[in-house]
Design a protein around this motif. Structure first.
Motif, PDB file in Angstrom:
ATOM      1  N   SER A 221       0.869  -1.274  -0.115  1.00 20.60           N
ATOM      2  CA  SER A 221      -0.201   0.022   0.063  1.00 20.60           C
ATOM      3  C   SER A 221       0.849   1.085  -0.200  1.00 20.60           C
ATOM      4  O   SER A 221       0.517   2.339  -0.712  1.00 20.60           O
ATOM      5  N   VAL A 222       1.840   1.210   0.709  1.00 21.62           N
ATOM      6  CA  VAL A 222       2.995   2.256   0.850  1.00 21.62           C
ATOM      7  C   VAL A 222       3.461   2.633  -0.703  1.00 21.62           C
ATOM      8  O   VAL A 222       3.576   3.693  -1.247  1.00 21.62           O
ATOM      9  N   VAL A 261      -8.745   5.175  -7.409  1.00 27.63           N
ATOM     10  CA  VAL A 261      -8.903   4.689  -5.945  1.00 27.63           C
ATOM     11  C   VAL A 261      -7.709   5.420  -4.997  1.00 27.63           C
ATOM     12  O   VAL A 261      -7.940   5.915  -3.884  1.00 27.63           O
ATOM     13  N   LEU A 262      -6.654   5.205  -5.460  1.00 28.77           N
ATOM     14  CA  LEU A 262      -5.594   5.987  -4.968  1.00 28.77           C
ATOM     15  C   LEU A 262      -5.742   7.684  -4.482  1.00 28.77           C
ATOM     16  O   LEU A 262      -5.062   8.178  -3.661  1.00 28.77           O
ATOM     17  N   PHE A 270       1.072   1.686   6.268  1.00 22.23           N
ATOM     18  CA  PHE A 270       0.636   0.131   5.823  1.00 22.23           C
ATOM     19  C   PHE A 270      -0.922   0.251   5.861  1.00 22.23           C
ATOM     20  O   PHE A 270      -1.286   0.320   7.167  1.00 22.23           O
ATOM     21  N   HIS A 271      -1.992   0.036   4.817  1.00 21.38           N
ATOM     22  CA  HIS A 271      -3.112  -0.287   5.085  1.00 21.38           C
ATOM     23  C   HIS A 271      -3.943  -0.967   4.135  1.00 21.38           C
ATOM     24  O   HIS A 271      -3.221  -1.344   3.112  1.00 21.38           O
ATOM     25  N   TYR A 272      -4.863  -1.291   4.145  1.00 22.44           N
ATOM     26  CA  TYR A 272      -5.728  -2.305   3.268  1.00 22.44           C
ATOM     27  C   TYR A 272      -6.263  -1.693   2.247  1.00 22.44           C
ATOM     28  O   TYR A 272      -7.022  -0.530   2.177  1.00 22.44           O
ATOM     29  N   HIS A 273      -6.287  -2.285   0.929  1.00 23.96           N
ATOM     30  CA  HIS A 273      -6.814  -2.003  -0.180  1.00 23.96           C
ATOM     31  C   HIS A 273      -7.530  -3.130  -0.869  1.00 23.96           C
ATOM     32  O   HIS A 273      -7.078  -4.264  -0.605  1.00 23.96           O
ATOM     33  N   ALA A 274      -8.889  -3.049  -1.263  1.00 27.13           N
ATOM     34  CA  ALA A 274      -9.718  -4.076  -1.819  1.00 27.13           C
ATOM     35  C   ALA A 274      -8.730  -4.632  -2.969  1.00 27.13           C
ATOM     36  O   ALA A 274      -8.267  -3.844  -3.720  1.00 27.13           O
ATOM     37  N   LYS A 275      -8.954  -5.853  -3.319  1.00 29.62           N
ATOM     38  CA  LYS A 275      -8.303  -6.511  -4.471  1.00 29.62           C
ATOM     39  C   LYS A 275      -8.863  -6.369  -5.917  1.00 29.62           C
ATOM     40  O   LYS A 275      -8.478  -6.536  -6.715  1.00 29.62           O
ATOM     41  N   GLU A 276     -10.079  -5.994  -5.578  1.00 24.67           N
ATOM     42  CA  GLU A 276     -11.059  -5.685  -6.900  1.00 24.67           C
ATOM     43  C   GLU A 276     -11.652  -4.403  -6.740  1.00 24.67           C
ATOM     44  O   GLU A 276     -12.031  -4.152  -5.947  1.00 24.67           O
ATOM     45  N   MET A 281      -0.487  -3.457 -11.918  1.00 24.53           N
ATOM     46  CA  MET A 281      -0.491  -4.534 -13.032  1.00 24.53           C
ATOM     47  C   MET A 281       0.998  -4.457 -13.659  1.00 24.53           C
ATOM     48  O   MET A 281       1.691  -3.503 -13.393  1.00 24.53           O
ATOM     49  N   VAL A 282       1.406  -5.601 -14.277  1.00 20.55           N
ATOM     50  CA  VAL A 282       2.755  -5.574 -14.945  1.00 20.55           C
ATOM     51  C   VAL A 282       2.664  -4.632 -15.907  1.00 20.55           C
ATOM     52  O   VAL A 282       1.767  -4.637 -16.872  1.00 20.55           O
ATOM     53  N   SER A 283       3.800  -3.494 -16.018  1.00 15.96           N
ATOM     54  CA  SER A 283       3.989  -2.760 -17.113  1.00 15.96           C
ATOM     55  C   SER A 283       3.875  -3.130 -18.402  1.00 15.96           C
ATOM     56  O   SER A 283       4.883  -3.986 -18.779  1.00 15.96           O
TER      57      SER A 283
END
Length: 301
Positions: A221-222, A261-262, A270-276, A281-283
């Motif tokens: 998250s950081v 979102v960000l 450090f904190h939680y973000h939803a996975k969906e 993504m891979v660049s």
């Protein structure tokens, strides 16, 4: 804001900061005997002034990056219109291959959020990202520079810098600023030294790289919030994570939903973000090139 306006703002602000500093210094040295209180006040003022100048220089540099990015995007739009919406194949450096190859398969500041939100809304989609070429030697060189910290389970970070030519970016310099780290964090200092390097080598920031000494390659998250400031200014900016324990070396970008979102997230640390939806993504636009050289600048020495 144009480059001329930024330069004027820079000059005016520098004069004001310098005048204020001189006035404060004269106020201190007029006393024949400097009291402990006055000495402490002067010391704190110097520290605070340095921080203000560093923050100002950082904002100025981000604005320059933003202007460059907008100019390139406008040129690309005009080019696309002149060619009747036919997009040519991206130009490439000699022999190159996908950055995210089989060797990697082992699996901020919210006060500026309004500025970042307005910029990120103009971020181009992944399919339109301009190519970014990374020297293949970066992995080996960065691993060597980070080895001492890695052996002690301490993170190491660096700034990826380079140039733009023929509508594509190339990483040419990696800078390791002065820093302090833990097993899951890395904090840089003396940022003014970084700007001197950028000016000396005539390069711009294209992203950053850091190690995960004991974890796999992903963006925490950081890390996401750190990279948000990079990618909001230049959509092609990347975050590379090197995880030596798992032999992973991956380049990441924030997804378009992730930028939204960000941009709204007010949490720190450090904190939680939803996975969906996925925030990273891979660049898709990064290419590794074994023919490219790389300059390393280690400011920790």
């Amino acid at each position: 804001m144009s480059e001329e306006e930024i330069d004027f703002f820079s000059s005016s602000s520098t004069v004001m900061i310098s005048s204020f500093f001189i006035e404060k210094r004269n106020k201190v040295i007029k006393n024949d005997e400097v009291s402990p209180v006055l000495a402490t006040e002067a010391k704190n003022f110097v520290i605070n002034t340095r921080q203000v100048i560093c923050q100002f220089l950082y904002v100025k540099f981000l604005l320059y990056d933003y202007i460059i990015s907008q100019d390139f995007q406008e040129a690309e739009r005009k080019r696309a219109l002149s060619e009747a919406n036919q997009v040519p194949e991206p130009q490439r450096h000699g022999k190159d291959s996908s950055f995210n190859n089989k060797s990697t398969t082992n699996n901020s500041n919210n006060s500026s959020s309004s500025l970042f939100n307005s910029i990120s809304s103009n971020a181009i989609s992944a399919s339109n990202l301009r190519p970014l070429f990374v020297p293949a030697i970066l992995r080996e060189k960065f691993a060597s520079l980070a080895e001492r910290n890695t052996d002690r389970n301490i993170e190491t970070c660096g700034v990826l810098c380079g140039k733009m030519s023929n509508n594509q970016f190339t990483v040419t310099v990696v800078v390791l600023p002065k820093q302090s780290g833990t097993s899951d964090s890395c904090l840089t200092s003396h940022e003014e030294e970084l700007f001197e390097v950028l000016e000396k080598h005539d390069v711009i920031t294209l992203g950053w790289i850091h190690t995960h000494p004991s974890q796999s390659a992903f963006l925490s998250s950081v890390d996401l919030h750190t990279h948000f400031s990079y990618q909001s200014m230049l959509p092609e900016s990347i975050a590379i994570v090197y995880a030596p324990r798992y032999q992973q070396y991956q380049s990441f970008s924030i997804t378009p939903p992730g930028l939204a979102v960000l941009g709204e997230c007010k949490q720190t640390g450090f904190h939680y973000h939803a996975k969906e939806p996925p925030l990273e993504m891979v660049s898709p636009h990064v290419q590794m090139d074994a023919t490219l050289g790389l300059t390393t600048v280690d400011l920790r020495l």
